[in-house]
Design a protein around this motif. Structure first.
Motif, PDB file in Angstrom:
ATOM      1  N   PRO A 122      36.194  68.044  10.938  1.00  0.00           N
ATOM      2  CA  PRO A 122      36.067  69.517  11.233  1.00  0.00           C
ATOM      3  C   PRO A 122      34.371  69.631  11.192  1.00  0.00           C
ATOM      4  O   PRO A 122      34.164  71.056  11.469  1.00  0.00           O
ATOM      5  CB  PRO A 122      36.395  70.029  10.027  1.00  0.00           C
ATOM      6  CG  PRO A 122      37.330  68.891   9.221  1.00  0.00           C
ATOM      7  CD  PRO A 122      36.694  67.496   9.748  1.00  0.00           C
ATOM      8  N   PHE A 123      33.483  68.675  11.189  1.00  0.00           N
ATOM      9  CA  PHE A 123      32.138  69.125  11.559  1.00  0.00           C
ATOM     10  C   PHE A 123      31.615  68.516  12.553  1.00  0.00           C
ATOM     11  O   PHE A 123      30.270  68.402  12.692  1.00  0.00           O
ATOM     12  CB  PHE A 123      31.383  68.373  10.140  1.00  0.00           C
ATOM     13  CG  PHE A 123      31.672  69.036   8.724  1.00  0.00           C
ATOM     14  CD1 PHE A 123      30.944  70.115   8.367  1.00  0.00           C
ATOM     15  CD2 PHE A 123      32.776  68.755   8.283  1.00  0.00           C
ATOM     16  CE1 PHE A 123      31.176  70.653   7.197  1.00  0.00           C
ATOM     17  CE2 PHE A 123      33.154  69.270   6.794  1.00  0.00           C
ATOM     18  CZ  PHE A 123      32.171  70.168   6.378  1.00  0.00           C
ATOM     19  N   VAL A 124      32.226  68.478  13.666  1.00  0.00           N
ATOM     20  CA  VAL A 124      31.703  68.123  14.959  1.00  0.00           C
ATOM     21  C   VAL A 124      31.210  69.149  15.578  1.00  0.00           C
ATOM     22  O   VAL A 124      31.901  70.122  15.713  1.00  0.00           O
ATOM     23  CB  VAL A 124      32.825  67.334  16.099  1.00  0.00           C
ATOM     24  CG1 VAL A 124      32.162  67.016  16.995  1.00  0.00           C
ATOM     25  CG2 VAL A 124      33.265  66.133  15.139  1.00  0.00           C
ATOM     26  N   ARG A 125      29.873  69.121  16.001  1.00  0.00           N
ATOM     27  CA  ARG A 125      29.571  70.346  16.747  1.00  0.00           C
ATOM     28  C   ARG A 125      30.170  70.765  18.051  1.00  0.00           C
ATOM     29  O   ARG A 125      30.102  69.590  18.815  1.00  0.00           O
ATOM     30  CB  ARG A 125      27.613  70.376  16.995  1.00  0.00           C
ATOM     31  CG  ARG A 125      27.269  71.561  17.247  1.00  0.00           C
ATOM     32  CD  ARG A 125      25.810  71.655  17.437  1.00  0.00           C
ATOM     33  NE  ARG A 125      25.257  72.842  17.732  1.00  0.00           N
ATOM     34  CZ  ARG A 125      23.957  72.813  18.253  1.00  0.00           C
ATOM     35  NH1 ARG A 125      23.143  71.772  18.282  1.00  0.00           N
ATOM     36  NH2 ARG A 125      23.489  74.147  18.437  1.00  0.00           N
TER      37      ARG A 125
ATOM     38  N   GLN B 297      29.382  76.110  17.913  1.00  0.00           N
ATOM     39  CA  GLN B 297      30.366  76.185  16.533  1.00  0.00           C
ATOM     40  C   GLN B 297      30.837  74.942  15.769  1.00  0.00           C
ATOM     41  O   GLN B 297      30.587  74.077  16.586  1.00  0.00           O
ATOM     42  CB  GLN B 297      31.164  77.276  16.675  1.00  0.00           C
ATOM     43  CG  GLN B 297      30.484  78.765  16.793  1.00  0.00           C
ATOM     44  CD  GLN B 297      30.025  79.130  15.601  1.00  0.00           C
ATOM     45  OE1 GLN B 297      30.312  78.456  14.548  1.00  0.00           O
ATOM     46  NE2 GLN B 297      29.563  80.251  15.497  1.00  0.00           N
ATOM     47  N   TYR B 298      31.691  75.169  14.731  1.00  0.00           N
ATOM     48  CA  TYR B 298      32.054  74.055  14.168  1.00  0.00           C
ATOM     49  C   TYR B 298      33.607  74.186  13.675  1.00  0.00           C
ATOM     50  O   TYR B 298      33.867  75.561  13.397  1.00  0.00           O
ATOM     51  CB  TYR B 298      31.355  73.596  13.061  1.00  0.00           C
ATOM     52  CG  TYR B 298      29.974  73.133  13.272  1.00  0.00           C
ATOM     53  CD1 TYR B 298      29.607  71.742  13.282  1.00  0.00           C
ATOM     54  CD2 TYR B 298      28.897  74.058  13.570  1.00  0.00           C
ATOM     55  CE1 TYR B 298      28.441  71.214  13.354  1.00  0.00           C
ATOM     56  CE2 TYR B 298      27.608  73.481  13.804  1.00  0.00           C
ATOM     57  CZ  TYR B 298      27.467  72.258  13.826  1.00  0.00           C
ATOM     58  OH  TYR B 298      26.167  71.787  13.794  1.00  0.00           O
ATOM     59  N   PRO B 299      34.587  73.524  13.758  1.00  0.00           N
ATOM     60  CA  PRO B 299      35.771  73.795  13.354  1.00  0.00           C
ATOM     61  C   PRO B 299      36.056  74.239  11.895  1.00  0.00           C
ATOM     62  O   PRO B 299      36.679  75.103  11.578  1.00  0.00           O
ATOM     63  CB  PRO B 299      36.497  72.462  13.623  1.00  0.00           C
ATOM     64  CG  PRO B 299      35.933  71.726  14.776  1.00  0.00           C
ATOM     65  CD  PRO B 299      34.664  72.269  14.385  1.00  0.00           C
ATOM     66  N   ILE B 300      35.275  73.771  11.072  1.00  0.00           N
ATOM     67  CA  ILE B 300      35.266  74.030   9.799  1.00  0.00           C
ATOM     68  C   ILE B 300      34.865  75.609   9.292  1.00  0.00           C
ATOM     69  O   ILE B 300      35.662  76.210   8.742  1.00  0.00           O
ATOM     70  CB  ILE B 300      34.114  73.318   8.827  1.00  0.00           C
ATOM     71  CG1 ILE B 300      34.467  73.533   7.535  1.00  0.00           C
ATOM     72  CG2 ILE B 300      32.695  73.403   9.329  1.00  0.00           C
ATOM     73  CD1 ILE B 300      35.776  73.113   6.699  1.00  0.00           C
TER      74      ILE B 300
ATOM     75  N   GLN C  59      47.811  68.626  10.128  1.00  0.00           N
ATOM     76  CA  GLN C  59      48.024  67.315  10.810  1.00  0.00           C
ATOM     77  C   GLN C  59      46.899  66.717  11.409  1.00  0.00           C
ATOM     78  O   GLN C  59      46.853  65.404  11.272  1.00  0.00           O
ATOM     79  CB  GLN C  59      49.136  67.380  11.512  1.00  0.00           C
ATOM     80  CG  GLN C  59      50.632  67.699  10.887  1.00  0.00           C
ATOM     81  CD  GLN C  59      51.709  68.146  11.595  1.00  0.00           C
ATOM     82  OE1 GLN C  59      51.539  68.340  13.087  1.00  0.00           O
ATOM     83  NE2 GLN C  59      53.068  68.188  11.083  1.00  0.00           N
ATOM     84  N   LEU C  60      46.208  67.184  12.213  1.00  0.00           N
ATOM     85  CA  LEU C  60      44.943  66.711  12.740  1.00  0.00           C
ATOM     86  C   LEU C  60      43.923  66.244  11.849  1.00  0.00           C
ATOM     87  O   LEU C  60      43.696  65.151  12.001  1.00  0.00           O
ATOM     88  CB  LEU C  60      44.395  67.947  13.823  1.00  0.00           C
ATOM     89  CG  LEU C  60      45.177  68.242  15.049  1.00  0.00           C
ATOM     90  CD1 LEU C  60      44.696  69.485  15.873  1.00  0.00           C
ATOM     91  CD2 LEU C  60      45.104  67.085  16.143  1.00  0.00           C
ATOM     92  N   ILE C  61      43.714  67.001  10.932  1.00  0.00           N
ATOM     93  CA  ILE C  61      42.860  66.573   9.797  1.00  0.00           C
ATOM     94  C   ILE C  61      43.184  65.029   9.321  1.00  0.00           C
ATOM     95  O   ILE C  61      42.341  64.406   8.934  1.00  0.00           O
ATOM     96  CB  ILE C  61      42.499  67.801   8.830  1.00  0.00           C
ATOM     97  CG1 ILE C  61      41.786  68.908   9.537  1.00  0.00           C
ATOM     98  CG2 ILE C  61      41.668  67.116   7.719  1.00  0.00           C
ATOM     99  CD1 ILE C  61      41.807  70.123   8.685  1.00  0.00           C
ATOM    100  N   ALA C  62      44.272  65.338   8.616  1.00  0.00           N
ATOM    101  CA  ALA C  62      44.984  64.089   8.080  1.00  0.00           C
ATOM    102  C   ALA C  62      44.984  62.850   8.890  1.00  0.00           C
ATOM    103  O   ALA C  62      44.907  61.806   8.440  1.00  0.00           O
ATOM    104  CB  ALA C  62      46.265  64.471   7.657  1.00  0.00           C
TER     105      ALA C  62
END
Length: 218
Positions: free
Chosen positions: A73-76, A81-84, A65-68
């Motif tokens: 996901p590519f914020v450092r 690290q990265y969420p992805i 839901q957050l992604i939508a």
């Protein structure tokens, strides 16, 4: 005694990301609030999405839901690290596909090196990371989103080299989707060298067979 009891009950104050997640789950945020804060970082340099991925029991539905809603996901993050990368570890092909294909259409995104942790220099793109830790479905999702399968990492290695001898499923998927072992002069020799180190002959032969099937020979 009362003071001791109160002290034991003290908890770490929630971060801005924690508060955002709580209100997001309860649907207490307007579209404007979400757009403004969904990729903001808290005092630890973490976005709400990253906080959600690092929960003791990550809620895949909430993460989706957050992604939508626009979480990137590519914020450092503050820890480099990265969420992805966290999402890849969930072994949830549908969620990973949604995350990898979300946000910017720029498919050349590269991870920044993590100071003092040179092993991550090998995984400079999500394709490299997926070649080692992912599945054939994950590789297919990246291909469908337009990711290049032959980019080199900081050490001059393509994803196919990292998969060789480590992850047969992604190795075969990369070959099937057009990854070229002859893309560079050192690529095929590096692949063959990694396969040669596999101790189990049966597994080794599976790699050789996959190469031969796609027209390559060690």
């Amino acid at each position: 005694m009362g003071f001791l009891a109160a002290s034991c009950d003290m908890v770490t104050p929630p971060s801005g990301s924690d508060e955002f997640l709580a209100r997001f789950e309860r649907k207490q945020l307007s579209d404007q609030d979400i757009a403004k804060s969904i990729n903001s970082v808290d005092k630890d340099g973490h976005t709400p999405l990253y906080r959600a991925t690092k929960a003791a029991e990550p809620d895949h539905e909430l993460i989706g839901q957050l992604i939508a809603a626009g979480a990137d996901p590519f914020v450092r993050q503050g820890d480099g690290q990265y969420p992805i990368r966290a999402i890849l570890s969930f072994a949830d092909a549908e969620l990973f596909a949604a995350a990898a294909c979300a946000g910017s259409s720029d498919i050349s995104r590269r991870f920044a090196p993590i100071e003092g942790n040179s092993i991550f220099d090998r995984y400079s793109t999500v394709v490299h990371d997926t070649a080692v830790r992912g599945t054939s479905d994950d590789i297919s999702s990246l291909r469908e989103c337009g990711y290049a399968l032959g980019d080199e990492n900081e050490l001059g290695q393509v994803p196919l080299v990292l998969a060789a001898g480590v992850n047969f499923e992604t190795f075969h998927a990369l070959l099937s989707l057009g990854a070229n072992p002859n893309a560079g002069t050192s690529t095929l020799p590096a692949i063959c060298a990694r396969i040669a180190r596999i101790p189990m002959e049966k597994t080794k032969e599976e790699y050789y067979h996959s190469l031969r099937k796609h027209g390559y020979e060690c």
